[in-house]
Design a protein around this motif. Structure first.
Motif, PDB file in Angstrom:
ATOM      1  N   ASP A   1       0.814  -1.198   0.037  1.00  0.00           N
ATOM      2  CA  ASP A   1       0.039  -0.143   0.010  1.00  0.00           C
ATOM      3  C   ASP A   1       0.867   1.288  -0.070  1.00  0.00           C
ATOM      4  N   HIS A   2       1.594   1.316  -0.851  1.00  0.00           N
ATOM      5  CA  HIS A   2       2.795   2.420  -1.205  1.00  0.00           C
ATOM      6  C   HIS A   2       2.965   2.698  -2.410  1.00  0.00           C
ATOM      7  N   PRO A   3       2.538   3.819  -2.864  1.00  0.00           N
ATOM      8  CA  PRO A   3       2.973   4.030  -4.460  1.00  0.00           C
ATOM      9  C   PRO A   3       4.214   4.316  -4.875  1.00  0.00           C
ATOM     10  N   VAL A   4       4.656   3.733  -6.109  1.00  0.00           N
ATOM     11  CA  VAL A   4       5.904   3.944  -6.524  1.00  0.00           C
ATOM     12  C   VAL A   4       5.840   4.391  -8.065  1.00  0.00           C
ATOM     13  N   GLY A   5       6.515   5.403  -8.566  1.00  0.00           N
ATOM     14  CA  GLY A   5       6.359   5.497 -10.097  1.00  0.00           C
ATOM     15  C   GLY A   5       7.395   4.628 -10.684  1.00  0.00           C
ATOM     16  N   ALA A   6       8.797   4.616 -10.090  1.00  0.00           N
ATOM     17  CA  ALA A   6       9.823   3.806 -10.903  1.00  0.00           C
ATOM     18  C   ALA A   6      10.793   3.455  -9.892  1.00  0.00           C
TER      19      ALA A   6
END
Length: 423
Positions: free
Chosen positions: A192-197
């Motif tokens: 539950d932790h957004p990551v872009g790259a």
């Protein structure tokens, strides 16, 4: 840094360079926690030494103005806000747990290189458009607790959290209890932790870059891996009175399988085959061995090639068992699919190396990394730097300061390509 250089760097991001001396100092300071007599490091996952290492890295992160989040498997995320906090962060890191006879660089370099990128941006008062995060993952090495790449695997949904909590070490201590003991069970649900790259800098752990005098490895992917336990059951008997033709020698049959592992691996250019652990029973000088248990590790560039190796191994064992009359059991204990890294991430790394005039080559990783599981979720890339004689998982592990700096400079340029500089 002078004002003139500062202004030039801000107007031309390709002129930015990290502070190599500061990065080297951080690596050496972290290595004092669990330092070994031979110059290496022993900081096993979820031990008191692991806690001290975690505490030190978090101290440095908070001093750099980062906010810290910890999830329920103990993965630690350290965030530098961007101009647009709604964007998913560009993340970089690795792990800080080590092998029992580990070195100073494996994993640690990736975490501290990412932290040094943040420190450099702070020095120059540069704000990125997207947030940046430094991460270190729990129990990448798998030395104390199996499976390897545990924290990133839970984050990616490969391993259920409750199952992993129940995993025990050789002393019967569980992951859940040891996480609680060192105070690193966080509140965030893994994943539950957004990551872009995601980008990970790492020593190569092999000899190719050094041999070819390349400074940067643009990692295309990671070999697929299968691990097995193999048990050969014969019959122990006296070494003197038992004629060779009447023996049921488990060790001699086992060595034939071991050699076949090497033969199968040599049938493709990037095949790997290793027998690294052997137990002989009764392990007595004048007794014909009655039972041998050993490990098998096979690797290749694609899942199809690994499957071909698996089929060849099983076919050979079936034939050998029939010919020898001995019972042979082959049990697969782990399987890690091959991973391919994002082509755009590879291109960004290559572009940065060209810009910085670092000799580079494409390379495949023979070892597993947390980047494997992150590649299931987001665009992912890896940056390799040389290590002396290709030695890793060893107290003699070493990377030259200029290469440590070079990899972090590439990481800085790549992160700026992805996160952007706020206008």
């Amino acid at each position: 840094m002078t004002t003139e250089v500062l202004v030039k760097s801000v107007s031309d991001p390709t002129c930015l360079r990290i502070n190599g001396e500061r990065l080297w100092g951080s690596l050496m300071q972290l290595a004092t926690i669990g330092a070994t007599a031979k110059g290496g490091c022993c900081r096993l996952a979820l031990t008191d030494l692991d806690r001290l290492g975690r505490d030190l890295v978090i101290k440095w992160a908070t001093e750099a103005g980062l906010t810290v989040t910890i999830d329920k498997i103990g993965n630690v995320f350290m965030r530098r806000e961007g101009r647009n906090p709604s964007l998913p962060p560009i993340m970089s890191g690795s792990h800080i747990d080590t092998q029992p006879t580990g070195g100073k660089y494996d994993g640690n370099y990736g975490v501290l290189a990412a932290l040094e990128v943040i420190r450099t941006l702070n020095d120059l008062d540069i704000v990125t458009e997207a947030p940046l995060e430094v991460v270190f993952w729990t129990n990448e090495e798998g030395s104390r607790f199996v499976p390897v790449m545990m924290g990133s695997g839970v984050f990616a949904g490969v391993f259920p959290l409750e199952d992993i909590y129940a995993v025990c070490d050789s002393e019967g201590k569980s992951v859940g209890s040891e996480l609680e003991k060192i105070g690193y069970i966080g509140t965030e649900t893994p994943g539950d932790h957004p990551v872009g790259a995601y980008f990970e800098a790492h020593i190569e752990q092999g000899p190719i870059l050094e041999d070819e005098e390349k400074v940067i490895g643009v990692v295309q992917g990671v070999l697929g891996i299968r691990w097995y336990d193999c048990k050969v059951t014969g019959q122990e008997s006296h070494a003197g009175p038992t004629p060779m033709s009447l023996r049921k020698d488990a060790l001699q049959t086992a060595t034939q399988i071991m050699q076949q592992v090497i033969t199968i691996a040599g049938q493709t250019p990037e095949g790997r085959g290793t027998v690294g652990s052997v137990q002989v029973y009764p392990n007595s000088r004048n007794v014909v061995p009655g039972e041998v248990t050993f490990s098998i590790d096979i690797r290749n560039t694609s899942d199809a090639l690994v499957t071909d190796m698996d089929s060849a191994l099983r076919e050979y064992i079936a034939t050998l068992s029939e010919q020898s009359g001995l019972q042979i059991e082959l049990t697969e204990v782990s399987h890690y699919p091959a991973a391919s890294f994002d082509s755009d991430c590879q291109a960004a790394i290559s572009k940065a190396a060209v810009t910085l005039n670092y000799p580079q080559r494409e390379i495949v990783s023979g070892a597993g990394h947390d980047a494997v599981y992150m590649s299931y979720l987001v665009p992912t890339g890896m940056i390799f730097i040389p290590c002396k004689d290709g030695i890793s998982h060893n107290e003699a592990e070493y990377a030259a300061p200029e290469h440590v700096t070079a990899g972090a400079n590439v990481l800085l340029q790549v992160i700026l390509q992805y996160a952007g500089i706020a206008g």
